[in-house]
Design a protein around this motif. Structure first.
Motif, PDB file in Angstrom:
ATOM      1  N   LEU A 143       0.854  -1.179   0.000  1.00  0.00           N
ATOM      2  CA  LEU A 143       0.000   0.000   0.000  1.00  0.00           C
ATOM      3  C   LEU A 143       0.894   1.235   0.000  1.00  0.00           C
ATOM      4  O   LEU A 143       1.852   1.309   0.771  1.00  0.00           O
ATOM      5  CB  LEU A 143      -0.893   0.008   1.249  1.00  0.00           C
ATOM      6  CG  LEU A 143      -1.832   1.181   1.415  1.00  0.00           C
ATOM      7  CD1 LEU A 143      -2.910   1.145   0.348  1.00  0.00           C
ATOM      8  CD2 LEU A 143      -2.456   1.166   2.785  1.00  0.00           C
ATOM      9  N   ALA A 144       0.608   2.168  -0.890  1.00  0.00           N
ATOM     10  CA  ALA A 144       1.348   3.428  -0.953  1.00  0.00           C
ATOM     11  C   ALA A 144       0.346   4.570  -0.834  1.00  0.00           C
ATOM     12  O   ALA A 144      -0.689   4.566  -1.494  1.00  0.00           O
ATOM     13  CB  ALA A 144       2.128   3.530  -2.260  1.00  0.00           C
ATOM     14  N   ALA A 145       0.660   5.549  -0.005  1.00  0.00           N
ATOM     15  CA  ALA A 145      -0.216   6.707   0.178  1.00  0.00           C
ATOM     16  C   ALA A 145       0.634   7.949   0.349  1.00  0.00           C
ATOM     17  O   ALA A 145       1.734   7.892   0.899  1.00  0.00           O
ATOM     18  CB  ALA A 145      -1.120   6.511   1.391  1.00  0.00           C
ATOM     19  N   GLY A 146       0.115   9.054  -0.150  1.00  0.00           N
ATOM     20  CA  GLY A 146       0.862  10.289  -0.018  1.00  0.00           C
ATOM     21  C   GLY A 146       0.042  11.513  -0.347  1.00  0.00           C
ATOM     22  O   GLY A 146      -1.051  11.426  -0.918  1.00  0.00           O
ATOM     23  N   ALA A 147       0.581  12.655   0.010  1.00  0.00           N
ATOM     24  CA  ALA A 147      -0.025  13.943  -0.324  1.00  0.00           C
ATOM     25  C   ALA A 147       0.482  14.363  -1.698  1.00  0.00           C
ATOM     26  O   ALA A 147       1.615  14.088  -2.061  1.00  0.00           O
ATOM     27  CB  ALA A 147       0.341  14.986   0.711  1.00  0.00           C
TER      28      ALA A 147
END
Length: 179
Positions: A122-126
């Protein structure tokens, strides 16, 4: 027979949502190249390079663009494929010349990807972005390009505690048709 009723109901709801002025005024497709720089204590290396194809919707009442689609490419040493989604809020939209505009804003993105369908990440970012767009045919078609800066946290879903940070720099271009 129940399947036909469910499909008709879902199609009717989607048609009402996408044709009302509350929701979307434009829908289209964008493609992108996504390099990622892994920064650790010893070095900074290009450890990610992938491509995306995403369907987008530009909302009318709120200056917002949302999208979802597919991503595939190299993450560290493996070839991974997965799903990608984002939501962007435009806080700056300035007319340069005639139908050419400069826009900028911020948002969020998330990705779920795998290389072997057993081990998911899982990858998440602004997202922080700036771009240009141009409209043709009395505002019916929009062509755009934008550059993003996305500080991203990547974690394996089996071992959530061991994650890594990466600086992703996606360049995206696309076309949208407005209703």
């Amino acid at each position: 027979m129940k399947h036909i009723i469910k499909t008709t109901f879902a199609a009717t709801i989607l048609l009402l949502i996408f044709t009302s002025k509350i929701f979307a005024t434009g829908a289209g497709v964008q493609i992108g190249a996504v390099p990622g720089i892994y920064i650790n204590q010893a070095s900074a290396d290009l450890e990610k390079f992938s491509g995306t194809i995403v369907g987008t919707m530009k909302l009318s009442r709120v200056p917002m663009v949302v999208g979802a689609g597919f991503e595939g490419g190299k993450y560290f040493s493996d070839f991974d494929i997965g799903l990608s989604a984002f939501a962007d809020y435009w806080f700056f939209d300035y007319q340069l010349i005639n139908t050419w505009n400069l826009f900028s804003g911020f948002g969020a993105s998330g990705k779920l990807f795998t290389s072997n369908f057993k081990d998911w990440n899982l990858a998440a970012g602004a997202r922080f972005f700036a771009g240009v767009n141009c409209t043709f045919w009395d505002g019916y078609m929009e062509v755009y390009a934008q550059q993003n800066i996305v500080p991203t946290y990547i974690a394996n879903l089996k071992t959530i505690n061991s994650g890594s940070f990466m600086l992703c720099l996606p360049f995206e271009t696309g076309v949208r048709l407005h209703f």
